[in-house]
Design a protein around this motif. Structure first.
Motif, PDB file in Angstrom:
ATOM      1  N   VAL A 100       3.812  -1.621   7.040  1.00  0.00           N
ATOM      2  CA  VAL A 100       2.363  -2.221   6.889  1.00  0.00           C
ATOM      3  C   VAL A 100       1.873  -2.867   6.262  1.00  0.00           C
ATOM      4  O   VAL A 100       1.943  -2.583   5.058  1.00  0.00           O
ATOM      5  N   ARG A 101       1.021  -3.820   6.864  1.00  0.00           N
ATOM      6  CA  ARG A 101       0.517  -4.942   6.231  1.00  0.00           C
ATOM      7  C   ARG A 101      -0.999  -5.097   6.455  1.00  0.00           C
ATOM      8  O   ARG A 101      -1.131  -4.880   7.621  1.00  0.00           O
ATOM      9  N   GLY A 102      -1.597  -6.373   5.874  1.00  0.00           N
ATOM     10  CA  GLY A 102      -2.496  -6.496   6.849  1.00  0.00           C
ATOM     11  C   GLY A 102      -4.677  -6.088   5.825  1.00  0.00           C
ATOM     12  O   GLY A 102      -4.997  -6.388   6.024  1.00  0.00           O
ATOM     13  N   TYR A 103      -3.816  -5.291   5.204  1.00  0.00           N
ATOM     14  CA  TYR A 103      -4.991  -4.568   3.911  1.00  0.00           C
ATOM     15  C   TYR A 103      -5.264  -5.667   3.491  1.00  0.00           C
ATOM     16  O   TYR A 103      -6.898  -5.434   3.279  1.00  0.00           O
ATOM     17  N   GLU A 104      -5.031  -6.641   2.747  1.00  0.00           N
ATOM     18  CA  GLU A 104      -6.421  -7.641   2.051  1.00  0.00           C
ATOM     19  C   GLU A 104      -6.830  -8.517   3.309  1.00  0.00           C
ATOM     20  O   GLU A 104      -8.057  -8.925   2.712  1.00  0.00           O
ATOM     21  N   ILE A 105      -6.464  -8.158   4.140  1.00  0.00           N
ATOM     22  CA  ILE A 105      -7.563  -8.672   5.598  1.00  0.00           C
ATOM     23  C   ILE A 105      -8.648  -8.452   5.890  1.00  0.00           C
ATOM     24  O   ILE A 105      -9.981  -8.996   5.682  1.00  0.00           O
ATOM     25  N   ILE A 106      -8.424  -7.279   5.410  1.00  0.00           N
ATOM     26  CA  ILE A 106      -9.602  -6.333   6.156  1.00  0.00           C
ATOM     27  C   ILE A 106     -10.475  -6.389   4.632  1.00  0.00           C
ATOM     28  O   ILE A 106     -12.340  -6.043   4.662  1.00  0.00           O
ATOM     29  N   ASP A 107      -9.873  -5.779   3.893  1.00  0.00           N
ATOM     30  CA  ASP A 107     -11.110  -5.892   2.113  1.00  0.00           C
ATOM     31  C   ASP A 107     -11.885  -8.259   2.518  1.00  0.00           C
ATOM     32  O   ASP A 107     -13.029  -7.611   2.450  1.00  0.00           O
ATOM     33  N   ALA A 108     -11.055  -8.841   2.963  1.00  0.00           N
ATOM     34  CA  ALA A 108     -11.839 -10.032   2.988  1.00  0.00           C
ATOM     35  C   ALA A 108     -12.990  -9.964   3.843  1.00  0.00           C
ATOM     36  O   ALA A 108     -13.716 -10.209   3.010  1.00  0.00           O
ATOM     37  N   ALA A 109     -12.502  -8.874   4.671  1.00  0.00           N
ATOM     38  CA  ALA A 109     -14.104  -9.237   5.115  1.00  0.00           C
ATOM     39  C   ALA A 109     -14.623  -8.143   5.367  1.00  0.00           C
ATOM     40  O   ALA A 109     -16.631  -8.607   5.532  1.00  0.00           O
ATOM     41  N   LYS A 110     -14.648  -7.496   4.433  1.00  0.00           N
ATOM     42  CA  LYS A 110     -15.375  -6.378   4.128  1.00  0.00           C
ATOM     43  C   LYS A 110     -16.342  -6.630   3.068  1.00  0.00           C
ATOM     44  O   LYS A 110     -17.165  -6.402   3.320  1.00  0.00           O
ATOM     45  N   ALA A 111     -15.839  -7.474   2.547  1.00  0.00           N
ATOM     46  CA  ALA A 111     -16.481  -7.826   0.779  1.00  0.00           C
ATOM     47  C   ALA A 111     -17.345  -8.641   1.090  1.00  0.00           C
ATOM     48  O   ALA A 111     -18.462  -9.191   0.944  1.00  0.00           O
ATOM     49  N   ILE A 112     -17.112  -9.846   2.723  1.00  0.00           N
ATOM     50  CA  ILE A 112     -18.653 -10.446   2.487  1.00  0.00           C
ATOM     51  C   ILE A 112     -19.634  -9.629   3.254  1.00  0.00           C
ATOM     52  O   ILE A 112     -20.531  -9.985   3.196  1.00  0.00           O
ATOM     53  N   VAL A 113     -19.365  -8.931   4.360  1.00  0.00           N
ATOM     54  CA  VAL A 113     -19.504  -7.905   4.476  1.00  0.00           C
ATOM     55  C   VAL A 113     -21.346  -7.288   3.842  1.00  0.00           C
ATOM     56  O   VAL A 113     -21.925  -6.979   3.681  1.00  0.00           O
ATOM     57  N   GLU A 114     -20.577  -6.430   2.564  1.00  0.00           N
ATOM     58  CA  GLU A 114     -21.302  -6.077   2.057  1.00  0.00           C
ATOM     59  C   GLU A 114     -22.278  -6.936   1.378  1.00  0.00           C
ATOM     60  O   GLU A 114     -23.019  -6.666   0.512  1.00  0.00           O
ATOM     61  N   THR A 115     -20.948  -8.568   0.580  1.00  0.00           N
ATOM     62  CA  THR A 115     -22.157  -8.950   0.269  1.00  0.00           C
ATOM     63  C   THR A 115     -23.230  -9.019   1.157  1.00  0.00           C
ATOM     64  O   THR A 115     -24.892  -9.218   0.572  1.00  0.00           O
ATOM     65  N   ILE A 116     -23.277  -9.479   2.215  1.00  0.00           N
ATOM     66  CA  ILE A 116     -24.825  -9.591   2.911  1.00  0.00           C
ATOM     67  C   ILE A 116     -25.574  -8.109   3.000  1.00  0.00           C
ATOM     68  O   ILE A 116     -26.885  -8.594   3.044  1.00  0.00           O
ATOM     69  N   CYS A 117     -25.230  -7.331   3.339  1.00  0.00           N
ATOM     70  CA  CYS A 117     -26.112  -5.742   3.473  1.00  0.00           C
ATOM     71  C   CYS A 117     -25.383  -5.047   3.502  1.00  0.00           C
ATOM     72  O   CYS A 117     -24.639  -4.020   4.032  1.00  0.00           O
ATOM     73  N   PRO A 118     -24.852  -4.088   2.033  1.00  0.00           N
ATOM     74  CA  PRO A 118     -23.528  -3.795   1.111  1.00  0.00           C
ATOM     75  C   PRO A 118     -23.962  -1.811   2.125  1.00  0.00           C
ATOM     76  O   PRO A 118     -25.216  -1.332   2.432  1.00  0.00           O
ATOM     77  N   GLY A 119     -23.203  -1.267   2.211  1.00  0.00           N
ATOM     78  CA  GLY A 119     -23.346   0.166   2.827  1.00  0.00           C
ATOM     79  C   GLY A 119     -23.839   0.511   4.346  1.00  0.00           C
ATOM     80  O   GLY A 119     -24.504   1.232   4.527  1.00  0.00           O
ATOM     81  N   VAL A 120     -23.300  -0.491   4.866  1.00  0.00           N
ATOM     82  CA  VAL A 120     -23.813  -0.887   6.533  1.00  0.00           C
ATOM     83  C   VAL A 120     -22.416  -0.392   7.281  1.00  0.00           C
ATOM     84  O   VAL A 120     -22.428   0.297   8.510  1.00  0.00           O
ATOM     85  N   VAL A 121     -21.665  -1.541   7.081  1.00  0.00           N
ATOM     86  CA  VAL A 121     -20.494  -2.370   8.346  1.00  0.00           C
ATOM     87  C   VAL A 121     -19.484  -1.211   7.753  1.00  0.00           C
ATOM     88  O   VAL A 121     -19.162  -0.634   7.007  1.00  0.00           O
ATOM     89  N   SER A 122     -18.743   0.030   8.981  1.00  0.00           N
ATOM     90  CA  SER A 122     -17.851   0.880   8.370  1.00  0.00           C
ATOM     91  C   SER A 122     -16.412   0.293   8.063  1.00  0.00           C
ATOM     92  O   SER A 122     -16.118  -0.939   9.155  1.00  0.00           O
ATOM     93  N   CYS A 123     -15.376   0.385   7.565  1.00  0.00           N
ATOM     94  CA  CYS A 123     -14.072   0.244   7.271  1.00  0.00           C
ATOM     95  C   CYS A 123     -12.956  -0.128   8.940  1.00  0.00           C
ATOM     96  O   CYS A 123     -12.860  -1.238   9.694  1.00  0.00           O
ATOM     97  N   ALA A 124     -13.674   1.568   9.273  1.00  0.00           N
ATOM     98  CA  ALA A 124     -13.202   1.252  10.722  1.00  0.00           C
ATOM     99  C   ALA A 124     -13.602   0.593  11.970  1.00  0.00           C
ATOM    100  O   ALA A 124     -12.863   0.399  12.272  1.00  0.00           O
ATOM    101  N   ASP A 125     -14.533   0.136  11.501  1.00  0.00           N
ATOM    102  CA  ASP A 125     -15.596  -0.555  12.802  1.00  0.00           C
ATOM    103  C   ASP A 125     -14.470  -2.378  11.698  1.00  0.00           C
ATOM    104  O   ASP A 125     -14.258  -2.746  13.542  1.00  0.00           O
ATOM    105  N   ILE A 126     -14.259  -2.334  10.897  1.00  0.00           N
ATOM    106  CA  ILE A 126     -14.007  -3.588  10.511  1.00  0.00           C
ATOM    107  C   ILE A 126     -12.564  -4.004  11.380  1.00  0.00           C
ATOM    108  O   ILE A 126     -12.000  -4.719  12.586  1.00  0.00           O
ATOM    109  N   ILE A 127     -11.632  -3.089  11.149  1.00  0.00           N
ATOM    110  CA  ILE A 127     -10.205  -2.709  11.482  1.00  0.00           C
ATOM    111  C   ILE A 127     -10.476  -2.982  12.959  1.00  0.00           C
ATOM    112  O   ILE A 127      -9.661  -4.121  13.764  1.00  0.00           O
ATOM    113  N   VAL A 128     -11.153  -2.822  14.067  1.00  0.00           N
ATOM    114  CA  VAL A 128     -11.723  -2.959  15.980  1.00  0.00           C
ATOM    115  C   VAL A 128     -11.598  -4.147  15.325  1.00  0.00           C
ATOM    116  O   VAL A 128     -10.965  -4.989  16.699  1.00  0.00           O
ATOM    117  N   MET A 129     -12.505  -4.972  14.762  1.00  0.00           N
ATOM    118  CA  MET A 129     -13.059  -6.558  15.187  1.00  0.00           C
ATOM    119  C   MET A 129     -11.764  -7.344  14.751  1.00  0.00           C
ATOM    120  O   MET A 129     -11.577  -7.868  15.736  1.00  0.00           O
TER     121      MET A 129
END
Length: 331
Positions: A100-129
């Motif tokens: 399985v691969r693609g973990y770094e893609i989710i990390d990249a999206a999570k990093a940006i979202v956390e910069t804007i508003c930390p603790g709000v958007v789940s990793c599970a939702d990021i995978i779906v989007m």
């Protein structure tokens, strides 16, 4: 994605759309537009979409990678991003998940979202989007996703028990049924094989010793059989990849070509070929192959899959890092 690009996107969102406080994902059931108003006035889905577009421009295979990640996560403990967790005995260390691969893609999206508003958007939702957007970039319909999932805190390799490529249609239907998905859902969801690859080890028995007969699978097209034997020699140690959709013009496109191929006995995995042969599923396969709207219904099936055994409300947590729970992981 480079750190520079990630930072640029983040700052653009921050300075362009700040308005009001952030609030965590503490709602109840899943809903469309869950994050609206929870991350200043930032469109969370647009942020994730920007990451995926940038990544896709360099690597169009990410659609297959993210689809696979999503299925492997959902079929163990439900859709809770448990596959993302690092650790000596977490799900990603189980044999079926080693590729399985693609973990770094989710990390990249999570990093940006956390910069804007930390603790709000789940990793599970990021995978779906992220998966939805990668599917759309690959020619599929950009289906509307629900959000509001929370992240799980348990990830154990011993819990990974995914359907094997040689599973029968009836047993596959049972496995999907346990997740609240019917046989039609299953047929559409296996249509994710319209993109991506399988390695020789997953179907080599069909080429040389099908069901211990010492002979190839008699249902496989003879031309395909000879091609695959060349690609996957019997005694080779190289585990080469093969496109799951054998139409070279559409093997990277989310369309119904996969179904047309398996009707022609050109399925790669045993379960792929059996879908077109088994009376439990062959009529659905034939209808899709003849032009039934695959992309729209595939999207609907993905939305249904996305609601399987989710954590919501006060369950789970919103991870700060997708690779670790917010308290020490207990294995």
């Amino acid at each position: 994605m480079s750190r520079t690009l990630a930072t640029t996107l983040a700052l653009t969102c921050i300075f362009g759309t700040l308005a009001g406080p952030c609030s965590g994902a503490t709602g109840g059931a899943l809903q469309v537009g869950f994050y609206r108003g929870k991350c200043h006035s930032v469109d969370v889905e647009a942020i994730v979409g920007g990451v995926i577009r940038a990544w896709f421009s360099r690597d169009s295979t990410i659609a297959a990678a993210l689809l696979r990640m999503q299925f492997h996560d959902c079929f163990v403990n439900g859709w809770d991003a448990s596959i993302l967790l690092d650790g000596k005995s977490t799900e990603k260390t189980a044999v079926p998940n080693l590729s399985v691969r693609g973990y770094e893609i989710i990390d990249a999206a999570k990093a940006i979202v956390e910069t804007i508003c930390p603790g709000v958007v789940s990793c599970a939702d990021i995978i779906v989007m992220a998966t939805r957007d990668a599917v759309a970039l690959s020619g599929g319909v950009r289906y509307i996703v629900q959000s509001g999932r929370r992240d799980g805190t348990v990830s154990l390799a011993e819990n990974v028990n995914l359907p094997a490529p040689s599973i029968s249609v009836s047993d596959s239907i049972k496995a999907f049924s346990k997740k609240g998905l019917d046989s039609t859902d299953m047929v559409y969801l296996l249509g994710s094989h319209t993109v991506g690859v399988a390695h020789c080890s997953l179907f080599q028995d069909r080429l040389y010793n099908f069901q211990n007969t010492g002979k190839p699978d008699p249902t496989m097209d003879s031309t395909l059989l000879n091609t695959l034997k060349t690609r996957c020699p019997q005694n080779s140690t190289a585990d080469k990849p093969v496109n799951l959709d054998q139409n070279p013009l559409s093997s990277m496109t989310v369309d119904n070509s996969y179904y047309r191929q398996i009707i022609l006995h050109r399925g790669i995995l045993q379960i792929d070929q059996e879908l077109a042969l088994d009376p439990l599923t062959n009529l659905t396969v034939a209808a899709i192959a003849k032009g039934l709207d695959f992309s729209t219904r595939f999207g609907q099936a993905m939305v249904k899959l996305g609601a399987v055994e989710v954590l919501a409300g006060a369950q789970g947590e919103i991870r700060r890092s997708c690779r670790a729970i917010n308290t020490p992981l207990k294995n």
